[in-house]
Scaffold this motif. Structure first.
Motif, mmCIF file in Angstrom:
data_model
loop_
_atom_site.group_PDB
_atom_site.id
_atom_site.type_symbol
_atom_site.label_atom_id
_atom_site.label_comp_id
_atom_site.label_asym_id
_atom_site.label_seq_id
_atom_site.Cartn_x
_atom_site.Cartn_y
_atom_site.Cartn_z
ATOM 1 N N PHE A 1 0.841 -1.189 0.000
ATOM 2 C CA PHE A 1 0.000 0.000 0.000
ATOM 3 C C PHE A 1 0.875 1.237 0.000
ATOM 4 C CE2 PHE A 1 0.750 -1.048 4.401
ATOM 5 C CZ PHE A 1 0.978 0.165 5.003
ATOM 6 N N ALA A 2 0.301 2.343 -0.463
ATOM 7 C CA ALA A 2 0.999 3.622 -0.465
ATOM 8 C C ALA A 2 0.135 4.633 0.267
ATOM 9 C CB ALA A 2 1.269 4.091 -1.881
ATOM 10 N N LEU A 3 0.766 5.379 1.159
ATOM 11 C CA LEU A 3 0.062 6.410 1.918
ATOM 12 C C LEU A 3 1.028 7.553 2.150
ATOM 13 C CD1 LEU A 3 -2.659 6.989 3.304
ATOM 14 C CD2 LEU A 3 -1.712 6.010 5.379
ATOM 15 N N GLU A 4 0.604 8.755 1.800
ATOM 16 C CA GLU A 4 1.417 9.968 1.924
ATOM 17 C C GLU A 4 2.749 9.812 1.208
ATOM 18 O OE1 GLU A 4 1.638 11.127 6.059
ATOM 19 O OE2 GLU A 4 -0.204 12.278 5.812
ATOM 20 N N GLY A 5 2.712 9.204 0.040
ATOM 21 C CA GLY A 5 3.914 9.077 -0.774
ATOM 22 C C GLY A 5 4.887 8.008 -0.328
ATOM 23 N N ARG A 6 4.542 7.247 0.662
ATOM 24 C CA ARG A 6 5.420 6.190 1.157
ATOM 25 C C ARG A 6 4.804 4.833 0.834
ATOM 26 N NH1 ARG A 6 8.029 5.543 7.171
ATOM 27 N NH2 ARG A 6 9.036 3.555 6.753
ATOM 28 N N ARG A 7 5.527 4.023 0.088
ATOM 29 C CA ARG A 7 5.041 2.700 -0.319
ATOM 30 C C ARG A 7 5.564 1.663 0.661
ATOM 31 N NH1 ARG A 7 6.735 -1.523 -3.778
ATOM 32 N NH2 ARG A 7 5.018 -2.440 -4.924
ATOM 33 N N THR A 8 4.671 0.785 1.097
ATOM 34 C CA THR A 8 5.025 -0.268 2.042
ATOM 35 C C THR A 8 4.645 -1.616 1.458
ATOM 36 O OG1 THR A 8 4.650 1.205 3.922
ATOM 37 C CG2 THR A 8 4.678 -1.151 4.383
ATOM 38 N N SER A 9 5.591 -2.549 1.474
ATOM 39 C CA SER A 9 5.358 -3.927 1.065
ATOM 40 C C SER A 9 5.645 -4.785 2.291
ATOM 41 C CB SER A 9 6.304 -4.286 -0.081
ATOM 42 O OG SER A 9 6.157 -5.635 -0.433
ATOM 43 N N ALA A 10 4.685 -5.654 2.658
ATOM 44 C CA ALA A 10 4.840 -6.368 3.920
ATOM 45 C C ALA A 10 4.165 -7.736 3.889
ATOM 46 C CB ALA A 10 4.247 -5.537 5.051
ATOM 47 N N VAL A 11 4.618 -8.583 4.806
ATOM 48 C CA VAL A 11 4.021 -9.894 5.038
ATOM 49 C C VAL A 11 3.119 -9.762 6.260
ATOM 50 C CG1 VAL A 11 4.505 -12.289 5.673
ATOM 51 C CG2 VAL A 11 6.016 -11.090 4.076
ATOM 52 N N VAL A 12 1.931 -10.341 6.185
ATOM 53 C CA VAL A 12 0.986 -10.290 7.299
ATOM 54 C C VAL A 12 1.436 -11.294 8.363
ATOM 55 C CG1 VAL A 12 -1.401 -10.655 8.013
ATOM 56 C CG2 VAL A 12 -0.908 -9.604 5.794
ATOM 57 N N LYS A 13 1.699 -10.797 9.557
ATOM 58 C CA LYS A 13 2.105 -11.647 10.683
ATOM 59 C C LYS A 13 0.963 -11.920 11.651
ATOM 60 C CE LYS A 13 6.306 -12.354 9.576
ATOM 61 N NZ LYS A 13 6.758 -13.701 9.253
ATOM 62 N N GLY A 14 -0.043 -11.059 11.630
ATOM 63 C CA GLY A 14 -1.196 -11.235 12.503
ATOM 64 C C GLY A 14 -2.351 -10.405 11.998
ATOM 65 N N ARG A 15 -3.564 -10.840 12.315
ATOM 66 C CA ARG A 15 -4.766 -10.113 11.886
ATOM 67 C C ARG A 15 -5.837 -10.249 12.957
ATOM 68 N NH1 ARG A 15 -3.786 -14.337 8.926
ATOM 69 N NH2 ARG A 15 -3.131 -13.244 7.077
ATOM 70 N N GLN A 16 -6.668 -9.234 13.030
ATOM 71 C CA GLN A 16 -7.737 -9.243 14.027
ATOM 72 C C GLN A 16 -8.914 -8.448 13.483
ATOM 73 O OE1 GLN A 16 -6.557 -7.365 17.674
ATOM 74 N NE2 GLN A 16 -8.408 -7.949 18.744
ATOM 75 N N ARG A 17 -10.096 -9.040 13.556
ATOM 76 C CA ARG A 17 -11.312 -8.304 13.211
ATOM 77 C C ARG A 17 -11.729 -7.517 14.440
ATOM 78 N NH1 ARG A 17 -14.938 -11.072 8.823
ATOM 79 N NH2 ARG A 17 -13.431 -12.446 7.866
ATOM 80 N N ARG B 1 -7.516 -5.237 11.614
ATOM 81 C CA ARG B 1 -6.197 -4.765 12.073
ATOM 82 C C ARG B 1 -5.163 -5.811 11.688
ATOM 83 N NH1 ARG B 1 -2.793 -5.478 16.422
ATOM 84 N NH2 ARG B 1 -1.744 -3.623 17.190
ATOM 85 N N PHE B 2 -4.152 -5.364 10.931
ATOM 86 C CA PHE B 2 -3.065 -6.240 10.502
ATOM 87 C C PHE B 2 -1.765 -5.853 11.195
ATOM 88 C CE2 PHE B 2 -5.832 -6.240 6.739
ATOM 89 C CZ PHE B 2 -5.967 -7.601 6.514
ATOM 90 N N GLU B 3 -1.037 -6.846 11.662
ATOM 91 C CA GLU B 3 0.345 -6.624 12.101
ATOM 92 C C GLU B 3 1.210 -7.086 10.952
ATOM 93 O OE1 GLU B 3 1.815 -7.452 15.919
ATOM 94 O OE2 GLU B 3 -0.140 -7.230 16.862
ATOM 95 N N LEU B 4 2.060 -6.190 10.471
ATOM 96 C CA LEU B 4 2.849 -6.446 9.269
ATOM 97 C C LEU B 4 4.339 -6.427 9.554
ATOM 98 C CD1 LEU B 4 0.928 -3.962 6.946
ATOM 99 C CD2 LEU B 4 0.479 -6.405 7.255
ATOM 100 N N LYS B 5 5.056 -7.242 8.828
ATOM 101 C CA LYS B 5 6.525 -7.214 8.850
ATOM 102 C C LYS B 5 6.956 -6.681 7.495
ATOM 103 C CE LYS B 5 10.690 -9.450 9.895
ATOM 104 N NZ LYS B 5 11.365 -8.889 10.979
ATOM 105 N N PRO B 6 7.445 -5.433 7.444
ATOM 106 C CA PRO B 6 7.851 -4.852 6.166
ATOM 107 C C PRO B 6 8.972 -5.667 5.507
ATOM 108 C CG PRO B 6 7.643 -3.157 7.833
ATOM 109 C CD PRO B 6 7.548 -4.483 8.541
#
Length: 90
Positions: free
Chosen positions: A61-77, A84-89
């Motif tokens: 995803f990209a937000l405010e000009g910063r692109r992030t690529s990550a692996v999902v380590k945890g998720r919560q509804r 809510r995702f916990e990501l490891k960039p």
């Protein structure tokens, strides 16, 4: 960037899901909140969101000009139906 302050906005999220036929690429545009620390990123995605987003294995995803690529380590509804995702960039 201040690591403690969340950043909010609309972002295009590219994500993959594992299927019987291999990884499937998908995307969505959603309202998000991102909070970064030196070792992880927390991405919260608000409604409306795709029904299958909670099963994402990787996100970009990209937000405010910063692109992030990550692996999902945890998720919560969450109670408000956000995810809510916990990501490891990467």
């Amino acid at each position: 960037m201040d690591f403690s302050a969340p950043v909010n906005g609309k972002a295009r999220i590219d994500y993959t899901q594992d299927t019987l036929f291999g990884p499937m690429a998908k995307h969505a545009e959603c309202q998000v909140s991102v909070q970064r620390t030196p070792d992880r990123t927390v991405l919260r995605v608000f409604q409306p969101l795709p029904d299958d987003l909670h099963a994402a294995q990787t996100v970009v995803f990209a937000l405010e000009g910063r692109r992030t690529s990550a692996v999902v380590k945890g998720r919560q509804r969450m109670a408000d139906h956000s995810v809510r995702f916990e990501l490891k960039p990467q």
